[in-house]
Design an enzyme around this catalytic site. Structure first.
Site, PDB file in Angstrom:
ATOM      1  N   SER A 138       0.708  -1.010  -0.115  1.00 51.40           N
ATOM      2  CA  SER A 138       0.097  -0.134  -0.196  1.00 51.40           C
ATOM      3  C   SER A 138       0.886   1.275   0.060  1.00 51.40           C
ATOM      4  O   SER A 138       2.010   1.219   0.664  1.00 51.40           O
ATOM      5  CB  SER A 138      -0.669   0.079   1.215  1.00 51.40           C
ATOM      6  N   HIS A 146       1.421   8.054   9.222  1.00 50.14           N
ATOM      7  CA  HIS A 146       0.207   7.966   8.162  1.00 50.14           C
ATOM      8  C   HIS A 146      -0.964   7.658   9.101  1.00 50.14           C
ATOM      9  O   HIS A 146      -1.072   6.698   9.885  1.00 50.14           O
ATOM     10  CB  HIS A 146       0.374   7.079   7.231  1.00 50.14           C
ATOM     11  N   LYS A 160       3.768  -3.726   6.870  1.00 51.90           N
ATOM     12  CA  LYS A 160       3.524  -4.067   5.452  1.00 51.90           C
ATOM     13  C   LYS A 160       5.005  -3.785   4.761  1.00 51.90           C
ATOM     14  O   LYS A 160       5.499  -4.356   3.852  1.00 51.90           O
ATOM     15  CB  LYS A 160       2.533  -3.184   4.796  1.00 51.90           C
TER      16      LYS A 160
END
Length: 258
Positions: A138, A146, A160
């Site tokens: 992503s 974020h 991730k």
């Protein structure tokens, strides 16, 4: 009995095949059965049934490496589409405004799914001699603050990115696709944009359809230009630009390996 796959085809294992993007990739691969020998890995018998069952659909838990080893034996490529999924806390009333709270189910936090689960898949694939791993991540990973990271206190983009880094250092040829905001719209009708370091997030073209992500996953298997690359993926709005058809040209634009 170990059945050899057809040498004229690329054998592909798709993980996370029961998910919303996974189901689209699975359908596309099955439609191209003249070129791909497709296997799928899902988390439950229910998901297996949803994909139509069959011996080529494996049920396994990516948090337990032994349970995914059978699925990856003898395949050429793996497309990793597994992801932790935040759940919305019950009782949220849209009419009252405000923001819903999200949570992750016990044992299914991003650390367990997006880090340990993806690491297990990469390790199992490498041990089995897989020649190419396509991983869908992503955009937003360059920014540790974020907002997605605060969802359910999961730090999802952090974990991730850790898995992406692990893949990039694994020695296995890889393609890391960092998708923008996912949309459930028709694919194949937009001009795709590739970028790096979340630069696309600062523009007004920062979304991508699930169907286009699915197509890029499969196209990555076809081109050497897609290997050892990591990139952000978004698209222009429908009707502006020219729908992308030349995927070799798209991959050759990418210069970043992480």
């Amino acid at each position: 009995l170990f059945l050899m796959s057809d040498p004229s085809k690329v054998s592909v294992l798709l993980t996370g095949a029961g998910g919303r993007t996974g189901q689209i990739v699975y359908k596309k691969l099955k439609e191209r059965s003249d070129r791909y020998d497709t296997r799928a890995l899902v988390r439950s018998q229910e998901s297996k049934d949803k994909l139509g069952g069959g011996d080529h659909v494996y049920v396994g838990d990516i948090r337990d490496i032994d349970s995914i080893v059978p699925a990856v034996q003898g395949v050429d490529a793996v497309i990793i589409l597994t992801s932790a999924v935040p759940k919305m806390e019950p009782g949220f009333d849209v009419a009252k405004g405000g923001r819903p709270n999200f949570y992750f189910e016990d044992g299914l936090y991003p650390e367990q799914v997006d880090w340990h689960g993806q690491k297990n898949q990469i390790d199992a694939a490498k041990a089995a001699g897989v020649k190419h791993i396509v991983l869908v991540g992503s955009m937003g990973g360059t920014n540790t603050s974020h907002p997605l990271n605060s969802l359910g206190n999961g730090n999802i983009l952090v974990w991730k990115r850790k898995a992406e880094e692990y893949l990039s250092e694994s020695g296995v040829p890889y393609t890391i696709i960092r998708a923008g905001g996912l949309q459930d719209k028709e694919g194949g009708v937009r001009e795709l944009l590739v970028g790096k370091d979340d630069e696309l997030l600062k523009t007004d073209t920062r979304t991508i359809t699930r169907a286009d992500v699915a197509e890029v996953c499969i196209q990555a298997l076809n081109y050497e230009d897609a290997k050892f690359k990591a990139f952000d993926l978004a698209s222009k709005p429908e009707g502006s630009g020219t729908p992308t058809q030349d995927f070799r040209a798209l991959f050759s634009q990418i210069t970043t390996s992480f």
